[in-house]
Design a protein around this motif. Structure first.
Motif, PDB file in Angstrom:
ATOM      1  N   ASP A  69     -14.468 -60.499 -45.872  1.00 37.60           N
ATOM      2  CA  ASP A  69     -14.129 -59.081 -46.208  1.00 37.60           C
ATOM      3  C   ASP A  69     -13.064 -58.502 -45.637  1.00 37.60           C
ATOM      4  O   ASP A  69     -12.591 -57.575 -45.949  1.00 37.60           O
ATOM      5  CB  ASP A  69     -15.514 -58.633 -46.011  1.00 37.60           C
ATOM      6  CG  ASP A  69     -15.507 -57.134 -46.250  1.00 37.60           C
ATOM      7  OD1 ASP A  69     -15.308 -56.555 -47.526  1.00 37.60           O
ATOM      8  OD2 ASP A  69     -15.663 -56.348 -45.535  1.00 37.60           O
ATOM      9  N   LYS A 126     -20.041 -59.139 -46.862  1.00 36.88           N
ATOM     10  CA  LYS A 126     -19.862 -60.491 -47.099  1.00 36.88           C
ATOM     11  C   LYS A 126     -21.080 -61.315 -47.662  1.00 36.88           C
ATOM     12  O   LYS A 126     -20.964 -61.897 -48.471  1.00 36.88           O
ATOM     13  CB  LYS A 126     -19.734 -61.156 -45.538  1.00 36.88           C
ATOM     14  CG  LYS A 126     -19.761 -62.638 -45.600  1.00 36.88           C
ATOM     15  CD  LYS A 126     -19.427 -63.236 -44.207  1.00 36.88           C
ATOM     16  CE  LYS A 126     -19.423 -64.821 -44.216  1.00 36.88           C
ATOM     17  NZ  LYS A 126     -19.363 -65.301 -42.997  1.00 36.88           N
ATOM     18  N   GLU A 127     -22.205 -60.668 -47.323  1.00 35.48           N
ATOM     19  CA  GLU A 127     -23.441 -61.227 -47.633  1.00 35.48           C
ATOM     20  C   GLU A 127     -23.704 -60.698 -49.281  1.00 35.48           C
ATOM     21  O   GLU A 127     -24.176 -61.599 -50.024  1.00 35.48           O
ATOM     22  CB  GLU A 127     -24.620 -60.579 -46.835  1.00 35.48           C
ATOM     23  CG  GLU A 127     -24.685 -61.021 -45.539  1.00 35.48           C
ATOM     24  CD  GLU A 127     -25.609 -60.331 -44.553  1.00 35.48           C
ATOM     25  OE1 GLU A 127     -26.289 -59.488 -45.145  1.00 35.48           O
ATOM     26  OE2 GLU A 127     -25.959 -60.807 -43.485  1.00 35.48           O
ATOM     27  N   ASP A 136     -17.556 -69.399 -39.535  1.00 34.69           N
ATOM     28  CA  ASP A 136     -18.403 -68.281 -40.092  1.00 34.69           C
ATOM     29  C   ASP A 136     -17.356 -66.773 -40.125  1.00 34.69           C
ATOM     30  O   ASP A 136     -17.549 -66.069 -39.772  1.00 34.69           O
ATOM     31  CB  ASP A 136     -19.279 -67.841 -38.753  1.00 34.69           C
ATOM     32  CG  ASP A 136     -20.431 -66.740 -39.259  1.00 34.69           C
ATOM     33  OD1 ASP A 136     -20.992 -66.876 -40.496  1.00 34.69           O
ATOM     34  OD2 ASP A 136     -20.977 -66.154 -38.447  1.00 34.69           O
ATOM     35  N   TYR A 137     -16.257 -67.298 -40.643  1.00 33.95           N
ATOM     36  CA  TYR A 137     -15.346 -66.272 -40.959  1.00 33.95           C
ATOM     37  C   TYR A 137     -15.665 -65.366 -41.917  1.00 33.95           C
ATOM     38  O   TYR A 137     -16.288 -65.690 -42.818  1.00 33.95           O
ATOM     39  CB  TYR A 137     -13.866 -67.045 -41.256  1.00 33.95           C
ATOM     40  CG  TYR A 137     -12.809 -65.912 -41.507  1.00 33.95           C
ATOM     41  CD1 TYR A 137     -12.169 -65.311 -40.577  1.00 33.95           C
ATOM     42  CD2 TYR A 137     -12.329 -65.615 -42.717  1.00 33.95           C
ATOM     43  CE1 TYR A 137     -11.146 -64.380 -40.571  1.00 33.95           C
ATOM     44  CE2 TYR A 137     -11.429 -64.658 -42.821  1.00 33.95           C
ATOM     45  CZ  TYR A 137     -10.691 -63.843 -42.004  1.00 33.95           C
ATOM     46  OH  TYR A 137      -9.698 -63.046 -42.202  1.00 33.95           O
ATOM     47  N   ASN A 138     -15.329 -64.202 -41.850  1.00 37.59           N
ATOM     48  CA  ASN A 138     -15.771 -62.877 -42.654  1.00 37.59           C
ATOM     49  C   ASN A 138     -14.423 -62.881 -43.601  1.00 37.59           C
ATOM     50  O   ASN A 138     -13.757 -61.782 -43.205  1.00 37.59           O
ATOM     51  CB  ASN A 138     -16.457 -61.845 -41.847  1.00 37.59           C
ATOM     52  CG  ASN A 138     -16.949 -60.854 -42.894  1.00 37.59           C
ATOM     53  OD1 ASN A 138     -16.638 -60.889 -44.279  1.00 37.59           O
ATOM     54  ND2 ASN A 138     -17.687 -59.936 -42.476  1.00 37.59           N
ATOM     55  N   THR A 180     -23.514 -59.441 -29.589  1.00 36.15           N
ATOM     56  CA  THR A 180     -24.902 -60.231 -29.608  1.00 36.15           C
ATOM     57  C   THR A 180     -25.187 -61.163 -28.570  1.00 36.15           C
ATOM     58  O   THR A 180     -24.421 -61.403 -27.749  1.00 36.15           O
ATOM     59  CB  THR A 180     -24.881 -61.357 -30.933  1.00 36.15           C
ATOM     60  OG1 THR A 180     -23.813 -61.790 -30.920  1.00 36.15           O
ATOM     61  CG2 THR A 180     -24.644 -60.375 -32.279  1.00 36.15           C
ATOM     62  N   SER A 214     -16.987 -55.172 -33.154  1.00 33.34           N
ATOM     63  CA  SER A 214     -18.201 -56.142 -33.951  1.00 33.34           C
ATOM     64  C   SER A 214     -19.411 -55.909 -32.950  1.00 33.34           C
ATOM     65  O   SER A 214     -19.109 -55.364 -31.913  1.00 33.34           O
ATOM     66  CB  SER A 214     -17.691 -57.305 -34.077  1.00 33.34           C
ATOM     67  OG  SER A 214     -17.284 -57.798 -32.869  1.00 33.34           O
ATOM     68  N   LYS A 227     -17.251 -56.429 -42.785  1.00 37.13           N
ATOM     69  CA  LYS A 227     -18.628 -56.220 -42.398  1.00 37.13           C
ATOM     70  C   LYS A 227     -19.344 -57.427 -43.004  1.00 37.13           C
ATOM     71  O   LYS A 227     -19.190 -57.544 -44.241  1.00 37.13           O
ATOM     72  CB  LYS A 227     -19.141 -54.791 -42.809  1.00 37.13           C
ATOM     73  CG  LYS A 227     -18.290 -53.657 -42.052  1.00 37.13           C
ATOM     74  CD  LYS A 227     -18.547 -53.660 -40.562  1.00 37.13           C
ATOM     75  CE  LYS A 227     -18.077 -52.427 -39.995  1.00 37.13           C
ATOM     76  NZ  LYS A 227     -18.355 -52.312 -38.521  1.00 37.13           N
ATOM     77  N   ASP A 228     -20.471 -57.683 -42.067  1.00 36.98           N
ATOM     78  CA  ASP A 228     -21.558 -58.737 -42.775  1.00 36.98           C
ATOM     79  C   ASP A 228     -22.018 -58.459 -43.995  1.00 36.98           C
ATOM     80  O   ASP A 228     -22.389 -59.117 -44.704  1.00 36.98           O
ATOM     81  CB  ASP A 228     -22.329 -59.203 -41.662  1.00 36.98           C
ATOM     82  CG  ASP A 228     -21.743 -59.912 -40.416  1.00 36.98           C
ATOM     83  OD1 ASP A 228     -20.781 -60.219 -40.518  1.00 36.98           O
ATOM     84  OD2 ASP A 228     -22.192 -59.643 -39.379  1.00 36.98           O
TER      85      ASP A 228
END
Length: 898
Positions: free
Chosen positions: A794, A779-780, A790-792, A402, A399, A775-776
């Protein structure tokens, strides 16, 4: 020995040069300017050494001038042995030895390792090939600006030589003829060496000569230091202005660059302040030669072992088999040896060379610097380690890295400052012995960890070596493994590890030819997996609802490995024992909890044949496709990236995303992905038609496990195959999609092969994944609602496709609620009457979508056996969920098992 010397002396310089190139390229986006930037960076780094060299050379010239008359008189008066004896006495009387004349060549010796490093880096730099800059048409080749007949005239080397001669003329004004001859002779030597070299390398050396010319002019003017400072200030202000107002990178990274550049403006003040401290507060250390060297050497050695071995060994020790048998290297300890030697070069060899060149003030400053940096780095690495996800064997995270929150960054910064000041405080209060003891303990601890981890890794490798010898033998030719039947029925389960549910629709829209190949398939869009990893997510896929993580944990007196093997063998045993089938299974996930699947779990069942197909045909594929793979790309990347990972851990948290550089680690090579690991899996799909024949009789069952879709490897569009240089990744803007496209294309070729041999209509096929990618972007686009922590979700969206006997027509989408635990009932339907689990005796029933629920979905990522217990998965109560109806709405994800 030669490789050892190269790694310890030259390779650290290559890393510095490559970083300089990448830094300038990231700022100015211009490879030509980046080459010039490398020259400036190297020249600035070497400037203190040149100053020392100039001092020694001046001493030599003054000494020779002082002794010239006496030497001349002796040579005119005496001959033979008498002359030799009198000259020796004369030298001794004047505290001189002829070997001291070597001091005059020190300036040239400084250039040799840097020239070798620059030659190694720039003469083979892929990004310079075909790149034009100014009048240079191709920086990866000689400039050949014009020709005289058949002779190519390379202007750049000639200009380089002229500049070198001018610089030498200015420098040697007033020198003896022999000194001038040496300078001009070396200019001609470099002309011969570099005349046919790539223009990028010649440009670098030309700029070095320009810098030398400027340096020599500086020696002839008044107040050179002031002029140099004004030039430096102008350069810093330009960089600051460009970074702040013209560059479009992330703001905090630009601010770090501005801060790092601007701090150079404080150099004169810093030098004065440090001189004051060295003459007052730290004078006891300045005057105590043995103590300061002890502090310096112990600190640099401890830093080298922590950066070169301890931190990298924590990575490799987490999964030694992933780093075994890479390219030509068997034991993963080789990579730790290499990183350790690199760090001994960068942090011990070169600093020691510099240490003994300078006076006691500089030596004291170096001792203080290394001891302070050691404490700060340890605080960063172990007190602020951070959680950045799973590392690949190329030392990249799964990932994005950040930036951290402001409070955490402030706490980290304060802690680092305290660690930096600790040695200074101890010395301030004359506690040298405490500091020396602490440093010795740290060094001994680093050596102890080195020994312990070496033994651990070597032990695992030895066990793995024995294991793999009996499982994987590279094949030079291909013999069919999957014997499909034309006169009976075939049932095929293709488990495509981490195949993404979201990618089916965009891939089939972009490549409509796939719709014809995958005729008769149904895509179950609304499908969930029970975990984001194979270890917890795959058992239910193979064994049904009795093997969800929750149900496995209910059998708390049976070992996890036994329950894993049960799940893997459930379908082949049912088909062979409760119906008239033969079974072939390959590469079963975590068979016997072994990274390389231990297919011996099938040995006690005569009608089940088990094989490993992955990893067997990599060498054959490379031999058949020599133009598509760059040699040793995996091992070279690991050797480079391990030391960058240590630097990543050593720096404050707010700087780590800058060091990580989105996984590039400031590499100049854009093609550093782990293509060899990808080929281990891809080749098993690429060769599927050659691994398949139609000699099977009666009914046949197959489980085919493949990891092509697990890879993040970029592939060359439109064929989506490996390539040395990836110029086109295709039109679909999803990351990690290339492996999914490659899987569909290769399976499509295999399906077309079945159709051409009249063996498709009598074949039932499921293509399914154990989990999704996570992947974000997915998800979005697909998921709605609030997701705790904030679990994904996907991560839990696997691909599920099904084709029944005789099915035809273009693929259709079904949005019924499904789980990958439905796979056994789908495959068994209509073939086995009331199928029973051969291990538990429970019947396997098809559950209607309206009654179905995914009880015990786990969001914990315990992806290795060692991260769990012996009998049950280690899952916190808060990480259990029950999912119903629609996986894309967070309201349907309820905490707990219901």
């Amino acid at each position: 020995m030669a490789n050892f010397l190269y790694t310890i002396i030259i390779y650290p310089l290559i890393q510095v040069i490559e970083f300089s190139f990448s830094l300038f390229n990231s700022v100015f986006k211009e490879e030509g300017i980046s080459v010039i930037g490398v020259s400036i960076a190297v020249s600035v780094l070497c400037l203190p050494l040149y100053i020392v060299a100039e001092g020694w050379q001046q001493v030599q010239r003054d000494t020779e001038k002082r002794l010239d008359k006496g030497i001349k008189r002796i040579k005119e008066t005496f001959k033979g042995d008498e002359q030799y004896m009198i000259l020796s006495a004369f030298y001794k009387e004047n505290h001189y030895h002829p070997l001291m004349a070597l001091r005059s060549s020190f300036g040239l010796l400084i250039q040799v390792p840097f020239f070798m490093a620059a030659y190694s880096f720039l003469s083979n730099l892929p990004v310079l090939r075909g790149y034009s800059f100014g009048f240079i048409r191709d920086m990866g080749a000689e400039d050949a600006l014009f020709s005289i007949g058949s002779f190519k005239v390379n202007v750049l080397p000639i200009a380089m030589t002229l500049i070198n001669i001018i610089a030498g003329a200015i420098y040697t004004k007033g020198f003896k003829f022999k000194d001038k001859l040496t300078i001009y002779g070396m200019a001609l030597v470099f002309l011969v060496i570099l005349y046919n070299s790539p223009s990028g390398l010649v440009l670098y050396w030309t700029m070095n000569n320009v810098f030398s010319l400027v340096k020599n002019v500086f020696y002839k003017i008044k107040n050179p230091k002031k002029v140099l400072y004004f030039i430096l200030a102008a350069a810093v202000l330009f960089v600051d202005y460009y970074a702040l107002f013209h560059h479009h990178g992330m703001l905090h990274k630009r601010l770090i660059l501005v801060f790092a550049a601007s701090i150079l403006l404080l150099t004169p003040l810093a030098v004065k302040f440090m001189t004051y401290l060295l003459d007052t507060v730290f004078s006891p250390l300045t005057e105590h030669k043995k103590t300061r060297f002890s502090i310096f050497l112990t600190s640099s050695l401890a830093l080298a072992f922590f950066a070169g071995f301890v931190l990298p060994s924590l990575v490799i020790n987490s999964s030694p088999v992933e780093f075994a048998n890479i390219d030509t290297y068997g034991n993963p300890l080789y990579f730790l040896y290499n990183s350790t030697v690199q760090m001994l070069g960068l942090l011990v060899f070169w600093p020691i060379c510099i240490y003994f060149l300078f006076n006691k003030r500089v030596q004291t400053a170096m001792a203080l610097f290394f001891s302070s940096i050691l404490f700060a780095c340890l605080v960063d690495a172990f007190c602020f380690a951070g959680d950045y996800g799973t590392l690949s064997r190329l030392i990249t995270f799964d990932s994005l890295v950040t930036s951290v929150t402001l409070p955490y960054a402030l706490l980290n910064t304060v802690s680092v400052i305290a660690a930096l000041l600790l040695p200074l405080i101890l010395l301030k209060f004359k506690k040298q012995k405490i500091l020396q003891t602490a440093l010795s303990i740290i060094l001994i601890a680093s050596l102890g960890i080195t020994v312990v981890n070496s033994v651990s890794i070597n032990s695992e490798y030895s066990a793995y070596k024995k294991e793999i010898a009996s499982k994987i033998t590279e094949e030079e030719s291909i013999s069919p493994v999957y014997h499909l039947s034309k006169n009976g029925k075939n049932v095929v389960l293709i488990m495509s590890d981490r195949a993404e549910g979201a990618y089916f629709e965009p891939i089939f829209e972009e490549f409509p030819e796939l719709k014809e190949s995958f005729s008769g398939f149904t895509y179950f869009k609304n499908t969930i997996s029970f975990n984001q990893g194979t270890l917890l997510g795959a058992p239910a896929l193979y064994g049904g609802y009795e093997y969800t993580p929750y149900e496995i944990n209910q059998r708390s007196k049976e070992k996890l490995v036994d329950k894993q093997n049960e799940a893997l063998l459930l379908l082949p045993r049912i088909f062979t024992e409760q119906a008239d089938f033969n079974a072939t299974v390959t590469d079963l996930s975590w068979a016997n909890y072994s990274w390389i699947p231990d297919m011996s779990i099938t040995n006690q069942y005569p009608k089940i044949k088990g094989f490993n197909v992955e990893r067997k045909y990599t060498s054959l594929w490379v031999k058949e496709n020599p133009d598509k793979v760059k040699a040793n790309i995996t091992s070279e990347s690991i050797k480079r990236n391990l030391v960058w990972y240590s630097l990543f851990k050593f720096v404050p948290c707010f700087m780590r995303d800058s060091v990580y550089d989105d996984g590039a680690w400031w590499s100049s090579d854009e093609n550093t992905s782990d293509v060899m690991e990808f080929l281990d899996f891809y080749t098993a799909l690429a060769y599927l038609p050659r691994l398949t024949d139609f000699t099977g009789s009666g009914n046949q069952y197959f489980t085919i496990v493949n990891d092509t879709t697990h890879s993040t490897q970029d592939l060359q569009a439109p064929d989506y195959e490996p390539a040395i240089t990836i110029t086109d990744t295709g039109p679909i803007p999803y990351s990690s999609i290339s492996g999914n496209i490659a899987m569909f294309k290769k399976v499509a070729s295999w399906i077309d092969y079945l159709k051409a041999n009249d063996c498709y209509d009598n074949t039932r096929i499921i293509i399914v994944a154990d989990h999704g990618i996570g992947k974000d972007a997915q998800k979005e686009k697909y998921f709605t609602g609030d997701w705790e922590d904030d679990y994904n979700p996907d991560h839990n969206w696997p691909l599920l496709m099904y084709k029944d006997f005789g099915a035809s027509g273009q693929p259709v989408t079904n949005e019924d609620f499904m789980t990958n635990a439905d796979v056994p009932s789908l495959l068994l339907e209509g073939l086995v009457e009331k199928p029973k689990n051969p291990f538990t005796g429970k019947e396997i029933k098809k559950i209607p979508s309206s009654e179905k629920k995914a009880s015990g979905v786990v969001i914990t990522h315990n992806f290795l056996p060692g991260m769990n217990g012996l009998y049950t998965f280690s899952v916190p109560d808060s990480d259990w969920y029950t999912v119903t109806n629609n996986i894309f709405d967070s309201k349907n994800w309820q905490k707990g098992v219901k």
